[in-house]
Write a protein that holds these residues in place. Structure first.
Motif, mmCIF file in Angstrom:
data_model
loop_
_atom_site.group_PDB
_atom_site.id
_atom_site.type_symbol
_atom_site.label_atom_id
_atom_site.label_comp_id
_atom_site.label_asym_id
_atom_site.label_seq_id
_atom_site.Cartn_x
_atom_site.Cartn_y
_atom_site.Cartn_z
ATOM 1 N N THR A 131 -1.892 1.995 -10.070
ATOM 2 C CA THR A 131 -0.717 1.198 -9.690
ATOM 3 C C THR A 131 -1.072 -0.276 -9.551
ATOM 4 O OG1 THR A 131 0.132 3.115 -8.518
ATOM 5 C CG2 THR A 131 1.132 0.986 -7.970
ATOM 6 N N PHE A 132 -2.222 -0.547 -8.928
ATOM 7 C CA PHE A 132 -2.637 -1.937 -8.712
ATOM 8 C C PHE A 132 -3.658 -2.314 -9.795
ATOM 9 C CE2 PHE A 132 -0.932 -0.377 -4.756
ATOM 10 C CZ PHE A 132 -0.110 -1.424 -4.360
ATOM 11 N N ALA A 133 -3.118 -2.668 -10.963
ATOM 12 C CA ALA A 133 -3.961 -2.843 -12.148
ATOM 13 C C ALA A 133 -4.916 -4.029 -12.027
ATOM 14 C CB ALA A 133 -3.071 -3.032 -13.375
ATOM 15 N N CYS A 134 -4.600 -4.988 -11.142
ATOM 16 C CA CYS A 134 -5.443 -6.193 -11.065
ATOM 17 C C CYS A 134 -6.889 -5.876 -10.691
ATOM 18 C CB CYS A 134 -4.848 -7.191 -10.077
ATOM 19 S SG CYS A 134 -3.427 -8.068 -10.749
ATOM 20 N N LEU A 135 -7.090 -4.896 -9.825
ATOM 21 C CA LEU A 135 -8.466 -4.551 -9.441
ATOM 22 C C LEU A 135 -9.217 -3.976 -10.645
ATOM 23 C CD1 LEU A 135 -10.747 -4.274 -7.441
ATOM 24 C CD2 LEU A 135 -9.693 -2.209 -6.542
ATOM 25 N N ARG A 136 -8.525 -3.131 -11.401
ATOM 26 C CA ARG A 136 -9.149 -2.590 -12.619
ATOM 27 C C ARG A 136 -9.487 -3.721 -13.599
ATOM 28 N NH1 ARG A 136 -6.826 -1.886 -17.443
ATOM 29 N NH2 ARG A 136 -4.693 -1.876 -16.633
ATOM 30 N N LEU A 137 -8.559 -4.654 -13.778
ATOM 31 C CA LEU A 137 -8.790 -5.764 -14.709
ATOM 32 C C LEU A 137 -9.994 -6.600 -14.268
ATOM 33 C CD1 LEU A 137 -5.091 -6.894 -15.325
ATOM 34 C CD2 LEU A 137 -6.608 -5.709 -16.943
ATOM 35 N N ARG A 180 0.849 -1.201 0.000
ATOM 36 C CA ARG A 180 0.000 0.000 0.000
ATOM 37 C C ARG A 180 0.882 1.247 0.000
ATOM 38 N NH1 ARG A 180 -1.846 3.150 4.202
ATOM 39 N NH2 ARG A 180 -0.842 1.763 5.699
ATOM 40 N N GLY A 181 0.526 2.202 -0.867
ATOM 41 C CA GLY A 181 1.255 3.473 -0.901
ATOM 42 C C GLY A 181 2.459 3.462 -1.831
ATOM 43 N N ARG A 182 2.816 2.288 -2.373
ATOM 44 C CA ARG A 182 3.983 2.259 -3.266
ATOM 45 C C ARG A 182 3.609 2.679 -4.683
ATOM 46 N NH1 ARG A 182 8.332 -2.390 -1.862
ATOM 47 N NH2 ARG A 182 7.871 -2.560 0.346
ATOM 48 N N SER A 183 4.593 3.202 -5.412
ATOM 49 C CA SER A 183 4.390 3.566 -6.821
ATOM 50 C C SER A 183 4.685 2.337 -7.681
ATOM 51 C CB SER A 183 5.359 4.686 -7.197
ATOM 52 O OG SER A 183 6.680 4.178 -7.135
ATOM 53 N N ALA A 184 4.302 2.412 -8.967
ATOM 54 C CA ALA A 184 4.564 1.287 -9.886
ATOM 55 C C ALA A 184 6.061 0.987 -9.933
ATOM 56 C CB ALA A 184 4.017 1.621 -11.267
ATOM 57 N N GLY A 195 9.132 -18.056 -8.642
ATOM 58 C CA GLY A 195 10.280 -17.260 -9.080
ATOM 59 C C GLY A 195 10.401 -17.144 -10.597
ATOM 60 N N ARG A 196 9.319 -17.438 -11.334
ATOM 61 C CA ARG A 196 9.392 -17.389 -12.801
ATOM 62 C C ARG A 196 8.759 -16.121 -13.386
ATOM 63 N NH1 ARG A 196 6.074 -21.285 -14.455
ATOM 64 N NH2 ARG A 196 5.467 -21.889 -12.361
ATOM 65 N N LEU A 197 8.245 -15.252 -12.538
ATOM 66 C CA LEU A 197 7.575 -14.037 -13.019
ATOM 67 C C LEU A 197 7.819 -12.940 -11.999
ATOM 68 C CD1 LEU A 197 5.628 -13.707 -15.514
ATOM 69 C CD2 LEU A 197 3.728 -13.925 -13.918
ATOM 70 N N ARG A 198 8.000 -11.708 -12.487
ATOM 71 C CA ARG A 198 8.146 -10.585 -11.547
ATOM 72 C C ARG A 198 6.762 -10.074 -11.153
ATOM 73 N NH1 ARG A 198 10.330 -6.244 -13.322
ATOM 74 N NH2 ARG A 198 10.247 -6.799 -15.520
ATOM 75 N N PHE A 199 6.699 -9.390 -10.026
ATOM 76 C CA PHE A 199 5.409 -8.973 -9.465
ATOM 77 C C PHE A 199 4.533 -8.200 -10.462
ATOM 78 C CE2 PHE A 199 2.729 -6.233 -6.791
ATOM 79 C CZ PHE A 199 2.125 -7.175 -5.974
ATOM 80 N N PRO A 200 5.060 -7.156 -11.147
ATOM 81 C CA PRO A 200 4.192 -6.395 -12.061
ATOM 82 C C PRO A 200 3.738 -7.220 -13.274
ATOM 83 C CG PRO A 200 6.219 -5.186 -11.561
ATOM 84 C CD PRO A 200 6.417 -6.580 -11.061
ATOM 85 N N GLN A 201 4.477 -8.307 -13.548
ATOM 86 C CA GLN A 201 4.104 -9.140 -14.698
ATOM 87 C C GLN A 201 2.856 -9.981 -14.431
ATOM 88 O OE1 GLN A 201 7.897 -11.117 -15.261
ATOM 89 N NE2 GLN A 201 8.527 -9.646 -16.827
ATOM 90 N N ILE A 202 2.454 -10.083 -13.162
ATOM 91 C CA ILE A 202 1.209 -10.818 -12.857
ATOM 92 C C ILE A 202 0.051 -10.131 -13.592
ATOM 93 C CG2 ILE A 202 -0.424 -11.495 -11.047
ATOM 94 C CD1 ILE A 202 1.931 -11.644 -9.082
#
Ligand code: NAD
Ligand code: MG
Length: 389
Positions: free
Chosen positions: A304-310, A181-185, A339-346
């Motif tokens: 920043t948290f695109a999953c909710l929008r999706l 929470r509160g972090r930027s992309a 460990g095969r994907l970075r967090f933003p790639q989810i």
């Protein structure tokens, strides 16, 4: 109080919700009795639980694990595979099934339960995300109740219980905001699995903890609330509330807003669902508002948290889109944990899978199974492409 103990099946009994449910049951021997248990592959803990509960029928979704359990355990019968899970439900003469399986694997047992007219205590939110319309229609047809275990939806179930149709203007789901929470992309680019698993207020299984960090959990819960309560999406809001004390709110037509409060402890909603409409003691501390001092609320950062929008977009699109969203998310979260994907790639995997698969009408549970399988295969290819880039 119930006259005879309510016969309870716990699916996913070795998981976070399952273990807490066994704690709830053990405190109410007069009211609740476990008659069957299941897990994916953890056969040793499952047998241990069966021994403790005096249960003589268990199921393991994994065939090899079921074979090991069958050899090691002389205390009862071991059923195997998804069909074994269905037989466990339909052949045990139970009063209520707690579905605490993680992921869309929970859909078939949900359908088996409701199809038999058995009441369902539902932790497996993915059942409703994937098959919401068909699942709720089935419950209506057989008269089985769906009692939510998810804390926000349990809160809403309780808040809505006394309200007449037409008086509720809005549902407000609270979200802790997760560890980021509160972090930027830019600040999310290199977060680790360990950091993502460190949830500030709830201790849960790995998949839902990552969903909470991406805010996909709130997206899944938005869809869950829509199906449980028949509320249009435009009337469901999300607000970030880092302390996780207010579990959700409803706004009424006369200007009143009702909230459900308590310390974050899943045994409270589990107990509510298993005992409904009765209530029994749960050993949680009474809420001390003075000690808490203040409760805070803030807007969700959907940019920043695109999953909710999706999730919101897939929900509005409807058809197979929520099923595709969920399957892609399961694949992406699994890859992140491995460990095969970075967090933003989810979010990127989910967005691209949705774009590739499009949305089709849902005619049957078979069409959902097909959409789920195709989305998994598309998402897996995207994960592989990200990994080799
Ligand atoms: P978990 O990973 O701790 O446990 C999952 C359970 O399901 C385990 O017993 C596992 O053996 C079983 N399982 C996994 N895959 C399976 C499969 N393919 N077939 C059959 N069984 C399978 O998960 P959890 O945190 O307990 O969450 C369970 C569900 O409850 C999820 O849908 C989650 O979103 C929901 N939920 C959990 C919490 C929480 O506090 N943990 C809160 C709200 C909602
Ligand atoms: Mg929740």
């Amino acid at each position: 109080m119930h006259l005879v103990p309510r016969r309870v099946v716990i699916l996913g009994s070795t998981g976070s919700i399952g273990v807490q449910a066994l704690d709830v049951v053990s405190r109410s021997p007069e009211e609740l009795r476990v008659v069957a248990l299941s897990a994916q592959s953890a056969w040793e803990p499952l047998i241990e639980q069966a021994r403790e509960q005096g249960v003589t029928r268990i199921a393991l979704a994994d065939g090899d694990a079921a074979a090991c359990a069958g050899e090691a355990w002389t205390g009862g019968e071991v059923l195997a595979g998804p069909e074994g899970l269905v037989r466990l439900i339909t052949e045990c003469d139970c009063d209520i099934v707690l579905n605490a399986i993680v992921g869309s694997a929970g859909l078939v047992p949900t359908v088996a339960t409701l199809g038999e007219g058995i009441d369902l205590a539902l932790a497996n939110k993915e059942s409703l995300v994937v098959g919401g319309e068909l699942v709720t229609a089935l419950a209506e047809a057989t008269g089985a109740a769906i009692i939510p275990v998810d804390s926000e939806h349990s809160a809403l179930h309780q808040l809505l219980a006394c309200e007449r149709p037409g008086t509720v203007d809005r549902l407000i789901l609270t979200a802790s905001g997760g560890p980021f929470r509160g972090r930027s992309a830019a600040e999310l680019e290199d977060v680790t699995v360990e950091q993502a698993l460190a949830h500030p207020t709830w201790e849960m299984g790995g998949k839902i903890t990552i969903d909470s960090a991406t805010l996909m959990n709130k997206g899944l819960e938005l869809i869950e609330a829509h199906h449980l309560f028949g509320t249009p999406y435009e009337q469901i809001d999300v607000v970030v509330h880092p302390q996780s004390i207010v579990h959700s709110l409803i706004q009424l037509c006369d200007g009143a807003t009702l909230a459900h409060l308590g310390y974050p402890d899943m045994r409270v909603p589990i107990s509510y669902a298993l005992h409904h409409p009765e209530r029994v003691d749960v050993p949680v501390a009474p809420l001390d508002l003075v000690a808490l001092g203040s409760l805070t609320f803030e807007p969700v950062d959907e940019a920043t948290f695109a999953c909710l929008r999706l999730a919101r977009e897939a929900a509005k699109t409807g058809g197979t889109a929520p099923c595709t969203l969920n399957a892609a998310n399961e694949v992406a979260v699994h890859a992140f944990l491995g460990g095969r994907l970075r967090f933003p790639q989810i979010a990127a995997v989910i967005e691209q899978t949705l774009a590739l698969r499009g949305a089709k009408q849902v005619h049957s549970f078979d069409s959902l199974a097909d959409a789920d399988a195709r989305a998994r295969s598309a998402a897996s290819e995207l994960v592989a492409a990200f990994a080799s880039a």
